[in-house]
Design a protein around this motif. Structure first.
Motif, PDB file in Angstrom:
ATOM      1  N   GLY A  54       0.972  -1.214   0.027  1.00 21.13           N
ATOM      2  CA  GLY A  54      -0.095   0.091   0.110  1.00 21.13           C
ATOM      3  C   GLY A  54       0.756   1.132  -0.044  1.00 21.13           C
ATOM      4  N   GLY A  55       0.280   2.277   0.233  1.00 21.04           N
ATOM      5  CA  GLY A  55       0.991   3.634   0.173  1.00 21.04           C
ATOM      6  C   GLY A  55       0.051   4.902   0.856  1.00 21.04           C
ATOM      7  N   TYR A  56       0.120   5.814   0.462  1.00 22.72           N
ATOM      8  CA  TYR A  56      -0.720   6.956   0.965  1.00 22.72           C
ATOM      9  C   TYR A  56      -1.348   7.828  -0.119  1.00 22.72           C
ATOM     10  CZ  TYR A  56       2.534   6.175   5.001  1.00 22.72           C
ATOM     11  OH  TYR A  56       3.142   5.427   6.147  1.00 22.72           O
ATOM     12  N   LYS A  57      -2.518   8.069   0.315  1.00 19.22           N
ATOM     13  CA  LYS A  57      -3.407   8.939  -0.806  1.00 19.22           C
ATOM     14  C   LYS A  57      -2.814  10.392  -0.664  1.00 19.22           C
ATOM     15  CE  LYS A  57      -7.447   6.338   1.020  1.00 19.22           C
ATOM     16  NZ  LYS A  57      -8.866   6.364   1.391  1.00 19.22           N
ATOM     17  N   ASP A  58      -3.583  11.143  -1.674  1.00 22.43           N
ATOM     18  CA  ASP A  58      -3.022  12.483  -1.849  1.00 22.43           C
ATOM     19  C   ASP A  58      -3.551  13.325  -0.851  1.00 22.43           C
ATOM     20  OD1 ASP A  58      -1.917  12.047  -4.488  1.00 22.43           O
ATOM     21  OD2 ASP A  58      -4.064  12.189  -5.513  1.00 22.43           O
ATOM     22  N   TYR A  59      -2.591  14.245  -0.332  1.00 20.38           N
ATOM     23  CA  TYR A  59      -2.919  15.175   0.585  1.00 20.38           C
ATOM     24  C   TYR A  59      -3.624  16.417  -0.068  1.00 20.38           C
ATOM     25  CZ  TYR A  59      -1.872  19.321   3.709  1.00 20.38           C
ATOM     26  OH  TYR A  59      -2.098  20.510   4.559  1.00 20.38           O
ATOM     27  N   VAL A  60      -4.630  16.718   0.718  1.00 26.79           N
ATOM     28  CA  VAL A  60      -5.652  17.818  -0.030  1.00 26.79           C
ATOM     29  C   VAL A  60      -5.640  18.815   0.874  1.00 26.79           C
ATOM     30  CG1 VAL A  60      -7.812  18.297  -1.171  1.00 26.79           C
ATOM     31  CG2 VAL A  60      -6.815  16.372  -1.441  1.00 26.79           C
ATOM     32  N   PRO A  61      -5.025  19.873   0.835  1.00 23.19           N
ATOM     33  CA  PRO A  61      -5.051  20.935   1.976  1.00 23.19           C
ATOM     34  C   PRO A  61      -6.277  21.726   2.050  1.00 23.19           C
ATOM     35  CG  PRO A  61      -3.526  21.774   0.446  1.00 23.19           C
ATOM     36  CD  PRO A  61      -4.048  20.164  -0.039  1.00 23.19           C
ATOM     37  N   LYS A  62      -6.856  22.341   3.451  1.00 28.58           N
ATOM     38  CA  LYS A  62      -8.022  23.092   3.442  1.00 28.58           C
ATOM     39  C   LYS A  62      -7.607  24.450   2.909  1.00 28.58           C
ATOM     40  CE  LYS A  62     -10.509  19.804   5.223  1.00 28.58           C
ATOM     41  NZ  LYS A  62      -9.719  18.900   5.472  1.00 28.58           N
ATOM     42  N   GLU A  63      -8.616  25.384   2.863  1.00 23.99           N
ATOM     43  CA  GLU A  63      -8.588  26.675   2.650  1.00 23.99           C
ATOM     44  C   GLU A  63      -7.367  27.288   3.886  1.00 23.99           C
ATOM     45  OE1 GLU A  63     -10.903  30.989   1.705  1.00 23.99           O
ATOM     46  OE2 GLU A  63     -11.972  29.061   2.026  1.00 23.99           O
ATOM     47  N   ASN A  64      -6.461  28.211   3.518  1.00 25.08           N
ATOM     48  CA  ASN A  64      -5.553  28.620   4.367  1.00 25.08           C
ATOM     49  C   ASN A  64      -4.760  27.636   5.179  1.00 25.08           C
ATOM     50  OD1 ASN A  64      -4.391  30.909   5.415  1.00 25.08           O
ATOM     51  ND2 ASN A  64      -5.762  31.039   7.295  1.00 25.08           N
ATOM     52  N   GLN A  65      -4.362  26.566   4.435  1.00 21.20           N
ATOM     53  CA  GLN A  65      -3.651  25.669   5.025  1.00 21.20           C
ATOM     54  C   GLN A  65      -2.390  25.302   4.242  1.00 21.20           C
ATOM     55  OE1 GLN A  65      -5.478  21.670   5.610  1.00 21.20           O
ATOM     56  NE2 GLN A  65      -4.132  21.171   7.263  1.00 21.20           N
ATOM     57  N   ARG A  66      -1.228  24.902   4.968  1.00 23.06           N
ATOM     58  CA  ARG A  66      -0.279  24.775   4.167  1.00 23.06           C
ATOM     59  C   ARG A  66      -0.114  23.758   3.126  1.00 23.06           C
ATOM     60  NH1 ARG A  66       5.214  26.347   6.226  1.00 23.06           N
ATOM     61  NH2 ARG A  66       4.996  27.872   7.818  1.00 23.06           N
ATOM     62  N   LYS A  67       0.542  23.980   1.970  1.00 19.54           N
ATOM     63  CA  LYS A  67       0.324  22.938   1.100  1.00 19.54           C
ATOM     64  C   LYS A  67       1.237  21.502   1.210  1.00 19.54           C
ATOM     65  CE  LYS A  67      -2.375  25.673  -1.398  1.00 19.54           C
ATOM     66  NZ  LYS A  67      -2.322  26.487  -0.261  1.00 19.54           N
TER      67      LYS A  67
END
Length: 988
Positions: free
Chosen positions: A199-212
């Protein structure tokens, strides 16, 4: 003594035949593709081997007179083949000296003696699958299922271990070398379950005003109390130390213990009468820390395969306890499923120090002055969770079920005579079996023929007892025939007869010529069979050179498989390292992107401020321009308006950073100026009202409208009078048209019918002119019709009616022409009015444009500036090109370009790793299939015949040779008797 007194056969005593050379192999090729030993599309084989003595030894060559690599006699060549579905062995004796590997193969061993020597063993454990791998992947190398979703592939279940069936006589034992510890000899462990895809890791989706950047890879500088205490000195160039300010209680606890402060905004208030100062200062970044993505788990590992069964048919009573020491029939190992660890952000909302933004208000304090304002602190916490991600729990398969050990057809180790027939009916391939007896019988014949009577007697006696174990009513036809042949040979041996049934010192009954004639007849009958046997042996011999080449090729394929496995492991390592490095570079690129965005925001803010200042000036100029358009040039009011409007322009402070505040001040000044202008000039404006532009425009519009009404009235009178003149005529004309159309329907003469229709059409066209009030065209049409009266076949009444109507219409046309001539002055008046009205409307438009310009100017003063407007973008581009920002922006872009290049290189690594993995899997699968195909070619050369047919052909050749030998023997004996001398040695 009689057996050795004189030679009983022709020539000297021969060699004792080698038992190993009576081996016969038969291979049946399957044609249905299946998954076998982890390879899809495999076609399997079924192999049957019979012989006197089968030796499975890596270093044993059972055909010393032939090619050492002959595949049909060197049994060990079959070991390691991954496409053998079943393997049956029938022999008097089977010796296993080397480890034999028959993955997923069902073995049937039917023998009188079974012995393991050295490290000999039999393994039927299937070949494990290579790790599961999905070929369809996304740009980050993660596996995708058929629906395009991220999902690791599950492992396949391991295959069942091959069964082993051992058929021995009741009194037989399996010979195993003495050993202080158990040494497994029968290994039927189930196949290992396939390891699931990692397995692995899914995409990181930042919220508004959150670090990328993800929270476990970012570098965050928190704001602590020491940094905050330094702010008063920083904003005052060191003139305001921290101890001269009042601080809210417990503020250090917030910064250093209870929260992870990302950003602080400090308001500093100095309320002394001489200062009245308010300053703001910010530290940190008002962006929430990054979170972490959830893991997608590894696939489920395949279950281990079921262990193969080890079963005994026959054997002694203590065989079961012995088998416990020499068998391993465990279930297969479960397939692995790597655990994917959960990722943890360095700053989490559910931790002891959640992230926060802080607003701090400080108040300046002196011994002589104390402000009524109080210090304060407010904390803004993150509105969305930043917590530990979900991990991917390992999902290994289950261990396979062990196979069973089972003793068949035994009761206390012995099968009662009355049950033997039933047992053999259930297991027709059990012991005894004619396939094991036939090679032993052929060996006994050759030993007997070559003068080894004891060896022949021993093996014949043994198999006589073996066959007698079977009740007569349960014996197959093959066993009955073999029993008869054994009995005959034993009788000859007992009566001290030679192989051909002759006693010692016998003399031929026939003459030399008669025996020679019989020999020639026998030779003719047997030569075809001998040729067949010779041809078959030659066919086997011709394939040996090709077999050596195939063997080398298979070794090369084995090396390719080993290399592909190595490449697969390296590909996995490269994929993992590339993905990690790619994640790091991606984080760095996102950080640079954030810095570029912050720089862009700074530049945009400056551009917006400049645009606000520009909007003020544009608004002022717009108002001035609008007033100049509204007030006609040369008017005495223009000077007063200029004073009222343009004087505030000199009072604008363009260096003021608060452009909006200045704009509203100026708007107020504009209002006062306009009010003053209107008040002071009111009397003059009223005095000039009679000649005002508005009054003139109203009068012109009235005259123009009256002129239009008069012209319209004249035209209406003419049209009304025309309608009254032609009204009766139109009604008569309509009736005439209807009559003509009805007459045309009844006329059969085409010429007359066409004339009627043409006349009706002419009347219709004329009627249309009257209905549309076409006065001029009606006059012309009437004159033309009267002129063409004869052609159109008009009656006298129709002609008279047209004459009267023409007179009236012509008179009306004349009246209209007279009215048109008399209205020339009216037309000129209308044109003059139209020209003046156009000029007036142009001036009105100018006034409207001036008013619109004034409104636009006022709007620019009060409407907020759009940061996305072209004006702001133009200013922003100029600022970005300035020396202050250009170098910084260029440096960030250069760093980003380097990271993009590095990312592209890493993506090539990911793609190369994926290609390596796919290619390695394909190479392994293809090489296994090719290896199996080569194995089939090597091991099926000359083995296309069924086992029973081959045994029959061998026996047929043996009997043909015996018959020729016997005939020749009689010829020799007749010659010696006739000549009373030995046959010369060169005869042979």
């Amino acid at each position: 003594m009689a057996e050795t007194a004189a030679p009983l056969l022709i020539g000297q005593k021969g060699e004792l035949p080698k038992k190993e050379r009576y081996t016969t192999v038969s291979i049946t090729q399957g044609y249905t593709e299946r998954v076998f030993n982890g390879v899809a599309g495999m076609t399997t084989r079924k192999i049957r081997i019979c012989g006197v003595k089968l030796i499975w030894d890596e270093y044993e060559n059972t055909n010393p007179t032939g090619n050492p690599d002959e595949v049909t006699t060197k049994l060990f060549n079959y070991s390691g083949s991954n496409d053998i579905e079943s393997l049956e062995m029938y022999a008097d004796e089977i010796i296993i000296r080397s480890p034999l590997v028959f993955p997923q193969t069902d073995l049937w061993i039917c023998t009188r003696k079974l012995a393991f020597e050295g490290n000999g063993s039999i393994t039927t454990t299937p070949i494990p699958h290579p790790p599961a791998y999905t070929t369809k992947r996304d740009n980050n190398g993660r596996p995708l299922n058929e629906q395009g979703q991220i999902e690791a592939k599950n492992g396949l279940n391991g295959a069942r271990g091959g069964h082993i069936m051992v058929c021995l006589p009741e009194s037989a034992n399996i010979a195993v070398p003495a050993s202080p510890t158990p040494v497994p000899r029968f290994i039927t462990v189930g196949g290992k379950g396939q390891d699931a895809e990692r397995g692995g890791y899914k995409d990181y989706v930042p919220k508004e005003n959150q670090r990328k950047i993800t929270g476990d890879k970012q570098s965050v500088a928190l704001v602590d109390s020491r940094a905050v205490e330094a702010i008063p000195g920083e904003v005052s160039d060191g003139r305001w130390p921290a101890n001269e300010w009042r601080w809210p209680g417990g503020w250090k606890e917030i910064f250093d213990k209870s929260h992870s402060v990302m950003h602080v905004k400090v308001d500093l208030y100095d309320d002394r009468a001489v200062m009245l100062t308010h300053k703001e200062h910010e530290k940190g970044e008002r962006v929430w820390p990054g979170g972490v993505p959830d893991a997608f788990p590894s696939g489920t590992g395949g279950d281990g395969g079921v262990g193969g069964d080890v079963r005994m048919f026959g054997g002694t009573a203590n065989e079961e306890s012995l088998m416990a020491w020499i068998k391993t029939n465990l279930g297969g190992e479960p397939g692995g499923s790597p655990d994917i660890a959960a990722r943890c952000p360095t700053i989490a909302t559910d931790s002891n120090k959640p992230p926060a933004f802080v607003r701090l208000q400080l108040v300046y304090s002196t011994p002589l002055w104390e402000s009524a304002r109080n210090p304060s602190i407010s904390t803004e916490t993150c509105s969305f969770p930043i917590v530990k991600g979900a991990g991917g729990t390992s999902r290994p398969g289950k261990a396979g079920t062990p196979g069973v050990w089972k003793s068949i057809a035994k009761r206390n180790g012995v099968v009662p005579p009355e049950q033997r027939g039933e047992v053999l009916k259930r297991f027709p391939n059990g012991w005894p079996n004619h396939l094991a007896i036939e090679p032993a019988l052929q060996y006994a014949r050759d030993a007997y023929l070559n003068g080894y009577r004891d060896a022949a007697r021993e093996i014949l006696t043994c198999y006589r007892d073996v066959i007698e174990w079977v009740p007569e009513d349960a014996r197959s036809a093959a066993l009955v025939g073999q029993a008869t042949e054994i009995a005959a040979l034993l009788t000859q041996l007992k009566d001290n007869l030679d192989y051909y049934g002759n006693p010692p010192g016998w003399l031929p009954r026939l003459s030399l010529m008669s025996n020679l004639q019989l020999f020639l007849e026998d030779q003719k009958n047997a030569v075809s069979l001998l040729y067949f046997a010779y041809k078959l042996e030659k066919s086997w011999a011709q394939v040996q050179n090709h077999a050596q080449l195939l063997k080398s090729t298979r070794q090369a394929l084995s090396a390719a498989i080993a290399l592909a496995k190595t490449n697969y492991s390296e590909g996995l390592a490269l994929l993992e390292s590339s993905r990690k490095e790619l994640a790091t570079v991606q984080g760095q690129a996102q950080e640079i992107g954030r810095r570029i965005k912050a720089l862009d925001e700074t530049i945009t803010k400056q551009a917006v401020d400049k645009a606000k200042e520009q909007a003020i000036l544009n608004g002022i100029c717009g108002i001035a321009s609008g007033l100049c358009k509204v007030i006609p040039v040369g008017q005495p009011f223009l000077g007063a308006a200029g004073d009222a409007v343009f004087k505030p322009l000199a009072n604008i402070d363009l260096s003021n950073t608060n452009a909006a505040e200045e704009a509203f001040k100026f708007a107020g000044g504009i209002g006062e100026g306009i009010t003053t202008f209107v008040t002071n000039n009111r009397d003059d404006v009223l005095a000039a009202s009679d000649t005002s532009f508005t009054k003139k425009l109203e009068r012109i519009e009235g005259n123009f409208n009256s002129t239009e009404e008069e012209i319209s009235k004249i035209n209406g009178q003419i049209e009304t009078e025309f309608d009254s003149k032609v009204g009766d005529y139109k009604a008569n004309l309509e009736k005439e048209i209807a009559t003509l159309e009805e007459e045309a329907k009844t006329i059969t003469d085409e010429a007359k019918k066409k004339q009627k229709k043409a006349k009706a059409l002419s009347f219709k066209e004329e009627l249309a002119l009257y209905k549309n009030r076409k006065l001029d065209e009606a006059v012309v049409r009437l004159r033309q019709q009267i002129a063409d009266a004869d052609t159109n076949a008009l009656t006298k009444a129709e002609r008279d009616a047209k004459d009267r109507l023409l007179t009236q219409v012509a008179a009306l046309q004349g009246k209209k022409d007279d009215l048109a001539k008399n209205s020339t002055a009216l037309k000129q008046k209308q044109a003059d009015q139209q020209k003046f009205l156009g000029e007036a409307m142009t001036h009105a438009a100018r006034i409207g444009q001036g008013v619109s310009t004034m409104a636009a100017g006022l709007t620019k003063l009060v409407v907020p500036v759009d940061r996305n407007s072209p004006e702001v973008q133009a200013i922003k581009n100029k600022i970005a090109e300035s020396a202050q920002y250009k170098a910084e922006f260029q440096g960030l872009m250069d760093s980003l370009d380097k990271l993009v290049t590095q990312k592209a290189q890493l993506m090539e690594g990911v793609e190369r790793a994926q290609h390596t993995l796919s290619e390695s899997c394909a190479t392994i699968s293809k090489s296994l299939l090719q290896s199996a195909a080569i194995g089939r070619q090597m091991q099926t050369m000359g083995n296309a015949l069924d086992l029973e047919v081959k045994l029959y052909a061998r026996a047929l050749r043996q009997r043909s040779e015996e018959r020729l030998r016997k005939s020749l023997y009689h010829v020799v004996k007749s010659y010696e008797y006739h000549t009373l001398s030995r046959v010369p040695q060169d005869f042979f």
